[in-house]
Design an enzyme around this catalytic site. Structure first.
Site, mmCIF file in Angstrom:
data_model
loop_
_atom_site.group_PDB
_atom_site.id
_atom_site.type_symbol
_atom_site.label_atom_id
_atom_site.label_comp_id
_atom_site.label_asym_id
_atom_site.label_seq_id
_atom_site.Cartn_x
_atom_site.Cartn_y
_atom_site.Cartn_z
ATOM 1 N N CYS A 164 0.814 -1.220 0.000
ATOM 2 C CA CYS A 164 0.000 0.000 0.000
ATOM 3 C C CYS A 164 0.845 1.266 0.000
ATOM 4 O O CYS A 164 0.624 2.183 -0.806
ATOM 5 C CB CYS A 164 -0.985 -0.015 1.169
ATOM 6 S SG CYS A 164 -0.235 0.145 2.818
ATOM 7 N N HIS B 52 -2.571 1.328 6.809
ATOM 8 C CA HIS B 52 -2.948 1.244 5.396
ATOM 9 C C HIS B 52 -3.110 2.653 4.837
ATOM 10 O O HIS B 52 -3.494 3.587 5.557
ATOM 11 C CB HIS B 52 -4.255 0.462 5.230
ATOM 12 C CG HIS B 52 -4.592 0.159 3.796
ATOM 13 N ND1 HIS B 52 -3.845 -0.706 3.036
ATOM 14 C CD2 HIS B 52 -5.577 0.615 2.993
ATOM 15 C CE1 HIS B 52 -4.377 -0.783 1.822
ATOM 16 N NE2 HIS B 52 -5.421 0.017 1.773
ATOM 17 N N HIS C 275 -5.896 1.965 -4.318
ATOM 18 C CA HIS C 275 -4.962 1.445 -3.321
ATOM 19 C C HIS C 275 -4.547 0.018 -3.653
ATOM 20 O O HIS C 275 -5.165 -0.653 -4.491
ATOM 21 C CB HIS C 275 -5.584 1.495 -1.924
ATOM 22 C CG HIS C 275 -6.725 0.528 -1.711
ATOM 23 N ND1 HIS C 275 -7.034 -0.017 -0.491
ATOM 24 C CD2 HIS C 275 -7.632 -0.010 -2.586
ATOM 25 C CE1 HIS C 275 -8.071 -0.825 -0.599
ATOM 26 N NE2 HIS C 275 -8.448 -0.836 -1.854
#
Length: 353
Positions: A268, A316, A328
């Site tokens: 990520c 994240h 993402h």
């Protein structure tokens, strides 16, 4: 007691023991079966997703130590260069001391008075004696320089050992997070292994289809899109944010791989670092670190290109596209995709650059 009665007693006891053992065996087998039942496909997907998310959390914790390791490694390298330079200075002074010692030794075997009396040329001897005194002064000066140089070298060596110990400690901590990550992935694989071949194939096909659908949404060279762009918000972006968004969208369908930052796989924070790097903005390879590498913005003021962070503590990150959508790299086993902003627990957002 008669022999017959003894045998009957032993028989009853043996039967009781056997019965107990059989019952215990049944209970053990039943307990083992109950403790490790085969999940349904839906349950397995849920368990796998949870374990893969936990793997991502461990991965981002490991990523967060990258900066410390890089900085510590640079300090170790600088200290080692300083040690090499200082060692050269120490060696040079030692050579000078050695030369002065040899010169001093040549006249040290007889007293100065005797040398003067025995000299055939007293004026020349007095001149040599003055030179010898000068040698002695130089030798004392060299010794003082040696002590100072050696002291600096010792200090540098001690600093190097301290920095190396700190580096090894943070590397060990990162290795522990890596092991935790792999442990979660192994646990997810064990859940997958409980399924039938058909069920596993179905999951593989679903993931492959999702990746293919994501790839179809990549922008073409002229900026248009070849696939169904219902998930792509038509919100204009400009400047560096536009470049970062375009770079991220070009990676749609690329697989999640921990520690990867392109060009064909990402985690990520690797994706956001890569995309904003294309726009000339340097970011750390860590979602936690990136949360402090921009101007904080509220959720209501989000603009395309902003970095949005999820979970507490942060583990994240994605790039906001507008209209409640982000791009993402979700987690292990998945690919870069467009998803709803509120799919994961929102934490905060920053505007890079």
């Amino acid at each position: 007691m008669s022999i017959g009665r003894i045998n009957r007693t032993k028989g009853i006891a043996l039967a009781a023991i056997t019965s107990t053992a059989v019952a215990a065996g049944v209970i053990f087998i039943q307990g083992a079966a109950d403790a490790d039942p085969k999940p349904t496909l839906a349950e397995a997907k849920k368990q796998i997703a949870a374990l893969q998310h936990q793997a991502e959390e461990a991965g981002e914790s490991a990523n967060d130590l990258r900066g410390q390791i890089t900085a510590s490694s640079a300090r170790v390298k600088a200290l080692q260069a300083g040690i090499a330079k200082q060692q050269g200075q120490v060696d040079a002074v030692k050579r000078q001391i050695g030369s002065l010692a040899v010169a001093g030794y040549q006249t040290s075997g007889i007293s100065t008075t005797a040398q003067l009396l025995l000299s055939s040329n007293p004026d020349q001897f007095l001149s040599q004696a003055s030179t010898a005194q000068a040698f002695a002064g130089q030798q004392n000066s060299a010794l003082r320089r040696y002590q100072v140089a050696q002291g600096k070298l010792t200090d540098l060596q001690a600093s190097e050992q301290t920095e190396l110990a700190a580096l090894q400690a943070v590397q060990a901590k990162q290795d522990a997070f890596k092991n935790q990550l792999q442990g979660k992935l192994d646990a997810a694989q064990k859940v997958l292994d409980k399924l039938s071949d058909a069920e596993r194939k179905r999951i593989e096909e679903e993931n492959a289809k999702a990746a293919e659908e994501a790839r179809k949404q990549r922008p073409t060279r002229d900026g248009s899109r070849t696939g169904d762009d219902k998930n792509l918000p038509n919100v204009p972006a400009s400047g560096r944010a536009k470049i970062a968004i375009s770079a991220a969208l070009e990676q749609l369908g690329d697989p999640y791989v921990w520690g990867a930052d392109g060009p064909s796989s990402f985690d990520c924070s690797g994706l956001t670092m890569y995309a904003w790097g294309k726009a000339g903005v340097s970011l750390s390879h860590s979602s936690k670190a990136q949360a402090s590498e921009g101007r904080r913005v509220s959720k209501s003021d989000l603009m395309p290109g902003d970095l949005v962070f999820f979970f507490s503590p942060i583990s994240h990150v994605g790039i906001y596209l507008g209209n409640g959508r982000i791009v993402h790299a979700p987690r292990p086993g998945k690919s870069v995709e467009i998803a709803p902003l509120d799919e994961n627990p929102y934490n905060t957002a920053v505007r890079p650059g």
